[in-house]
Design a protein around this motif. Structure first.
Motif, PDB file in Angstrom:
ATOM      1  N   GLU A   6      65.671  53.828  -0.952  1.00 42.47           N
ATOM      2  CA  GLU A   6      66.060  55.145  -1.452  1.00 42.47           C
ATOM      3  C   GLU A   6      67.222  55.036  -2.429  1.00 42.47           C
ATOM      4  O   GLU A   6      68.045  54.122  -2.327  1.00 42.47           O
ATOM      5  CB  GLU A   6      66.486  56.066  -0.291  1.00 42.47           C
ATOM      6  CG  GLU A   6      65.435  56.312   0.766  1.00 42.47           C
ATOM      7  CD  GLU A   6      65.516  55.334   1.919  1.00 42.47           C
ATOM      8  OE1 GLU A   6      65.028  55.667   3.020  1.00 42.47           O
ATOM      9  OE2 GLU A   6      66.072  54.221   1.722  1.00 42.47           O
ATOM     10  N   CYS A  22      62.432  57.102  -3.821  1.00 38.18           N
ATOM     11  CA  CYS A  22      62.157  56.079  -2.816  1.00 38.18           C
ATOM     12  C   CYS A  22      61.129  55.119  -3.407  1.00 38.18           C
ATOM     13  O   CYS A  22      59.973  55.502  -3.614  1.00 38.18           O
ATOM     14  CB  CYS A  22      61.632  56.712  -1.536  1.00 38.18           C
ATOM     15  SG  CYS A  22      61.040  55.535  -0.303  1.00 38.18           S
ATOM     16  N   MET A  34      53.678  59.984   2.786  1.00 38.00           N
ATOM     17  CA  MET A  34      55.092  59.655   2.809  1.00 38.00           C
ATOM     18  C   MET A  34      55.901  60.860   3.299  1.00 38.00           C
ATOM     19  O   MET A  34      55.565  62.012   3.024  1.00 38.00           O
ATOM     20  CB  MET A  34      55.591  59.259   1.422  1.00 38.00           C
ATOM     21  CG  MET A  34      54.951  57.996   0.864  1.00 38.00           C
ATOM     22  SD  MET A  34      55.331  56.506   1.805  1.00 38.00           S
ATOM     23  CE  MET A  34      57.118  56.413   1.628  1.00 38.00           C
ATOM     24  N   THR A  35      56.968  60.563   3.994  1.00 37.21           N
ATOM     25  CA  THR A  35      57.798  61.584   4.622  1.00 37.21           C
ATOM     26  C   THR A  35      59.259  61.377   4.262  1.00 37.21           C
ATOM     27  O   THR A  35      59.719  60.232   4.155  1.00 37.21           O
ATOM     28  CB  THR A  35      57.628  61.514   6.153  1.00 37.21           C
ATOM     29  OG1 THR A  35      56.272  61.794   6.492  1.00 37.21           O
ATOM     30  CG2 THR A  35      58.544  62.500   6.861  1.00 37.21           C
ATOM     31  N   TRP A  36      59.970  62.467   4.084  1.00 36.36           N
ATOM     32  CA  TRP A  36      61.431  62.433   3.998  1.00 36.36           C
ATOM     33  C   TRP A  36      61.984  63.031   5.297  1.00 36.36           C
ATOM     34  O   TRP A  36      61.518  64.091   5.744  1.00 36.36           O
ATOM     35  CB  TRP A  36      61.957  63.234   2.825  1.00 36.36           C
ATOM     36  CG  TRP A  36      61.769  62.586   1.490  1.00 36.36           C
ATOM     37  CD1 TRP A  36      60.746  62.797   0.606  1.00 36.36           C
ATOM     38  CD2 TRP A  36      62.631  61.614   0.878  1.00 36.36           C
ATOM     39  NE1 TRP A  36      60.919  62.015  -0.506  1.00 36.36           N
ATOM     40  CE2 TRP A  36      62.075  61.287  -0.369  1.00 36.36           C
ATOM     41  CE3 TRP A  36      63.824  60.997   1.258  1.00 36.36           C
ATOM     42  CZ2 TRP A  36      62.661  60.361  -1.245  1.00 36.36           C
ATOM     43  CZ3 TRP A  36      64.412  60.087   0.394  1.00 36.36           C
ATOM     44  CH2 TRP A  36      63.830  59.767  -0.836  1.00 36.36           C
ATOM     45  N   ILE A  70      58.768  67.853  -2.954  1.00 35.07           N
ATOM     46  CA  ILE A  70      58.388  66.456  -2.809  1.00 35.07           C
ATOM     47  C   ILE A  70      57.275  66.151  -3.805  1.00 35.07           C
ATOM     48  O   ILE A  70      56.417  66.990  -4.075  1.00 35.07           O
ATOM     49  CB  ILE A  70      57.943  66.156  -1.354  1.00 35.07           C
ATOM     50  CG1 ILE A  70      57.806  64.652  -1.125  1.00 35.07           C
ATOM     51  CG2 ILE A  70      56.671  66.895  -1.003  1.00 35.07           C
ATOM     52  CD1 ILE A  70      57.589  64.282   0.353  1.00 35.07           C
ATOM     53  N   ARG A  72      55.111  62.480  -5.823  1.00 43.62           N
ATOM     54  CA  ARG A  72      54.946  61.035  -5.822  1.00 43.62           C
ATOM     55  C   ARG A  72      54.276  60.595  -7.099  1.00 43.62           C
ATOM     56  O   ARG A  72      53.523  61.360  -7.723  1.00 43.62           O
ATOM     57  CB  ARG A  72      54.152  60.567  -4.599  1.00 43.62           C
ATOM     58  CG  ARG A  72      52.711  61.022  -4.562  1.00 43.62           C
ATOM     59  CD  ARG A  72      52.078  60.691  -3.198  1.00 43.62           C
ATOM     60  NE  ARG A  72      51.995  59.258  -2.974  1.00 43.62           N
ATOM     61  CZ  ARG A  72      51.850  58.709  -1.768  1.00 43.62           C
ATOM     62  NH1 ARG A  72      51.786  59.475  -0.691  1.00 43.62           N
ATOM     63  NH2 ARG A  72      51.757  57.393  -1.643  1.00 43.62           N
ATOM     64  N   TYR A  94      69.579  60.722   3.914  1.00 46.57           N
ATOM     65  CA  TYR A  94      68.162  61.008   3.695  1.00 46.57           C
ATOM     66  C   TYR A  94      67.378  59.693   3.677  1.00 46.57           C
ATOM     67  O   TYR A  94      67.745  58.742   2.976  1.00 46.57           O
ATOM     68  CB  TYR A  94      67.969  61.758   2.378  1.00 46.57           C
ATOM     69  CG  TYR A  94      68.375  63.203   2.477  1.00 46.57           C
ATOM     70  CD1 TYR A  94      69.714  63.567   2.562  1.00 46.57           C
ATOM     71  CD2 TYR A  94      67.411  64.218   2.495  1.00 46.57           C
ATOM     72  CE1 TYR A  94      70.090  64.898   2.664  1.00 46.57           C
ATOM     73  CE2 TYR A  94      67.779  65.552   2.597  1.00 46.57           C
ATOM     74  CZ  TYR A  94      69.118  65.884   2.693  1.00 46.57           C
ATOM     75  OH  TYR A  94      69.480  67.212   2.799  1.00 46.57           O
ATOM     76  N   CYS A  96      63.372  57.913   3.472  1.00 47.76           N
ATOM     77  CA  CYS A  96      61.927  58.030   3.302  1.00 47.76           C
ATOM     78  C   CYS A  96      61.281  57.094   4.307  1.00 47.76           C
ATOM     79  O   CYS A  96      61.850  56.073   4.697  1.00 47.76           O
ATOM     80  CB  CYS A  96      61.492  57.725   1.877  1.00 47.76           C
ATOM     81  SG  CYS A  96      61.672  56.021   1.358  1.00 47.76           S
ATOM     82  N   ASN A  98      57.179  55.936   6.190  1.00 48.73           N
ATOM     83  CA  ASN A  98      55.760  56.107   6.450  1.00 48.73           C
ATOM     84  C   ASN A  98      55.466  55.439   7.789  1.00 48.73           C
ATOM     85  O   ASN A  98      56.400  55.117   8.541  1.00 48.73           O
ATOM     86  CB  ASN A  98      54.914  55.567   5.304  1.00 48.73           C
ATOM     87  CG  ASN A  98      55.100  54.080   5.067  1.00 48.73           C
ATOM     88  OD1 ASN A  98      55.638  53.353   5.898  1.00 48.73           O
ATOM     89  ND2 ASN A  98      54.647  53.622   3.909  1.00 48.73           N
ATOM     90  N   ARG A 102      60.842  52.756   7.789  1.00 47.27           N
ATOM     91  CA  ARG A 102      61.811  53.721   7.279  1.00 47.27           C
ATOM     92  C   ARG A 102      62.807  52.959   6.412  1.00 47.27           C
ATOM     93  O   ARG A 102      63.218  51.840   6.764  1.00 47.27           O
ATOM     94  CB  ARG A 102      62.553  54.385   8.435  1.00 47.27           C
ATOM     95  CG  ARG A 102      63.621  55.395   7.998  1.00 47.27           C
ATOM     96  CD  ARG A 102      64.320  55.993   9.206  1.00 47.27           C
ATOM     97  NE  ARG A 102      63.379  56.677  10.057  1.00 47.27           N
ATOM     98  CZ  ARG A 102      63.511  56.748  11.385  1.00 47.27           C
ATOM     99  NH1 ARG A 102      64.526  56.169  11.987  1.00 47.27           N
ATOM    100  NH2 ARG A 102      62.606  57.383  12.094  1.00 47.27           N
TER     101      ARG A 102
END
Length: 112
Positions: A6, A22, A34-36, A70, A72, A94, A96, A98, A102
């Motif tokens: 990140e 990220c 993908m997640t934040w 968000i 990508r 913060y 990111c 999956n 992390r």
């Protein structure tokens, strides 16, 4: 090796904006959602936002809906979090993530 790195955090005044990035490597980025998530001082992890592998489905926590976006770029193996109208309560590290990993996180501090 799977890596998520990140960047883009920093100190910003209330009402300001930041864009987090990220950068992913070591896996087929384009097939993973993908997640934040974020972690405020003294608190647990909070889910912030998700984007699916194709980038056509997104979701947001109520606390950030309408302020964060968000996105990508699968050609660049990168996921972004555009944050606007920042509030002091957005102050957090913060991350990111999956299903594989992390990242190490980037600090966002919202303060005057």
């Amino acid at each position: 090796e799977v890596q998520l790195v990140e960047s883009g955090g920093g100190l910003v005044q209330p009402g300001g904006s930041l864009r987090l990035s990220c950068a992913a490597s070591g896996f087929n980025f384009s097939i993973y959602g993908m997640t934040w998530v974020r972690q405020a001082p003294g608190k647990g992890l909070e889910w912030v936002s998700f984007i699916n592998s194709g980038g056509d489905r997104t979701s947001y926590a109520d606390s950030v809906k309408g302020r964060f976006t968000i996105s990508r770029d699968n050609a660049k193996n990168t996921v972004y979090l555009q944050m606007t109208s920042l509030k002091p309560e957005d102050t957090a590290v913060y991350y990111c993530e999956n299903k594989l990993k992390r990242g190490q996180g980037t600090q966002v501090t919202v303060s005057s």
